[in-house]
Each structure stands twice: as C-alpha cells, then as structure tokens.
Design a protein around this motif. Structure first.
Motif, short mmCIF file in Angstrom:
data_model
loop_
_atom_site.label_atom_id
_atom_site.label_comp_id
_atom_site.label_asym_id
_atom_site.label_seq_id
_atom_site.Cartn_x
_atom_site.Cartn_y
_atom_site.Cartn_z
N UNK A 1 0.96 -1.25 -0.02
CA UNK A 1 -0.07 -0.09 -0.03
C UNK A 1 1.02 1.20 0.07
N UNK A 2 1.28 1.47 -1.19
CA UNK A 2 2.50 2.56 -1.07
C UNK A 2 1.71 4.00 -0.99
N UNK A 3 0.34 3.95 -1.12
CA UNK A 3 -0.34 5.27 -0.79
C UNK A 3 -0.59 5.86 0.60
N UNK A 4 -0.17 4.74 1.38
CA UNK A 4 -0.17 5.19 3.01
C UNK A 4 0.58 6.03 3.20
N UNK A 5 1.89 6.25 2.44
CA UNK A 5 2.98 7.03 2.83
C UNK A 5 2.30 8.59 2.81
N UNK A 6 1.85 8.92 1.67
CA UNK A 6 1.18 10.20 1.66
C UNK A 6 -0.15 10.54 2.34
N UNK A 7 -0.95 9.46 2.55
CA UNK A 7 -2.05 9.43 3.25
C UNK A 7 -1.96 9.92 4.52
N UNK A 8 -0.88 9.40 5.55
CA UNK A 8 -0.72 9.69 6.90
C UNK A 8 0.32 10.86 6.96
N UNK A 9 0.32 11.56 8.02
CA UNK A 9 1.31 12.43 8.45
C UNK A 9 2.79 11.96 8.70
N UNK A 10 3.81 12.70 8.03
CA UNK A 10 4.96 12.35 8.38
C UNK A 10 5.89 13.41 9.32
N UNK A 11 6.87 13.02 9.87
CA UNK A 11 7.63 14.07 10.84
C UNK A 11 8.53 14.94 9.85
N UNK A 12 8.28 16.26 10.09
CA UNK A 12 9.05 17.14 9.26
C UNK A 12 10.44 17.67 10.23
N UNK A 13 10.17 17.89 11.47
CA UNK A 13 11.15 18.80 12.27
C UNK A 13 11.11 18.08 13.59
N UNK A 14 12.28 17.22 13.91
CA UNK A 14 12.55 16.56 15.38
C UNK A 14 13.61 17.38 16.11
N UNK A 15 13.36 17.26 17.51
CA UNK A 15 14.60 17.38 18.20
C UNK A 15 15.08 16.12 18.92
N UNK A 16 16.19 15.98 18.79
CA UNK A 16 17.04 14.72 19.31
C UNK A 16 17.80 15.02 20.67
#
Length: 152
Positions: free
Chosen positions: A75-90
């Motif tokens: 289900x390649x469509x699930x990548x864009x369908x859900x939110x993804x991390x843009x900026x993180x603090x480690x």
C-alpha cells in the motif's frame, strides 16, 4: 551484529508518549525496531510534542537511520495518506545536549549524524526524540514513523 560493514546494536526499548490502537492493529513504539511490519503511529493526531524514547546499550552512537511515514510494500498510498515527521529534536537525556533536524518528505532512509550529543559514557544511553513539525497527511492526521535504527 554487523550488517553492511556497519555495527548495528539492538536497543533495549522504544517508548512513546502515545501509541495508536485501531481495531486489531497496534502501532506501538516497539514497531520502530524494524522497517518491515507496522509503523509507530501517534494517538495524538499530528503528534506535535509527542516524544519517543530509545534506550540503547553503551556504545559511541554515531547515527540514526530514520524511515519516515507509513511504508508498506503493498500500500504505497499510505505514505502520503498519513502525516510524516518534518522537524524533530533529538536529545541525550544523560548529557542534555540536543539537535534539531528537518527531515525530507521522502520514504527513503535518512541518516542523521548525532555524534555531537556526547553519548559515549554511560552503561545505557537514552535518546528522546520530540516531534516539532509534520508534513500533514492527505487523508489522515495520524503521524507515522516506520523505523528509527541506531548505527554505530
């Protein structure tokens, strides 16, 4: 363990401030151990301010391999369908040192150098990853991260 001439060490644990449960699926922080299978997903919508804590055995950790979004072979469509991390603090919970990283919006592996966090001195090292910004999903708010794998 040696993989592709890199030393890979299994973290003791992955924990998150929220984990999504849907019917028969559990998007637990422990899913971050591997690229295959279900991702971790926030139960907090976009997941802003959610924290992921990784407890690692003592090593001089050099990098984190970060696999953003929901990555499914079928289900390649699930990548864009859900939110993804843009900026993180480690952040190293031992040294207190932290870095902020802006991630690309890609399903490709992103390697994050973290040697400046000064992680070489404890029996265990605890990394805390805080979600600061996201790329919103086209269909769902749920923030997903497929895997975060330490590399030495």
């Amino acid at each position: 363990m040696i993989l592709d001439e890199k030393i890979i060490s299994t973290p003791k644990s992955y924990k998150a401030t929220s984990e999504l449960r849907e019917k028969n699926a559990f998007y637990a922080a422990e899913n971050l151990r591997t690229v295959s299978g279900l991702p971790w997903a926030s139960a907090n919508g976009y997941g802003i301010e959610d924290k992921i804590t990784i407890e690692l055995p003592r090593h001089c950790l050099l990098k984190l391999d970060f696999y953003n979004g929901y990555q499914s072979e079928t289900r390649k469509d699930l990548y864009k369908a859900n939110s993804r991390a843009k900026k993180i603090r480690i952040k190293s919970l031992e040294s207190g040192n932290s870095i902020e990283v802006t991630l690309k919006d890609t399903p490709e592996k992103q390697t994050i150098p973290i040697s400046e966090l000064d992680l070489c001195y404890n029996i265990y090292t605890n990394l805390e990853i805080t979600i600061l910004e996201v790329y919103p999903g086209d269909k769902y708010k749920d923030l997903c991260i497929q895997a975060i794998i330490p590399e030495y």
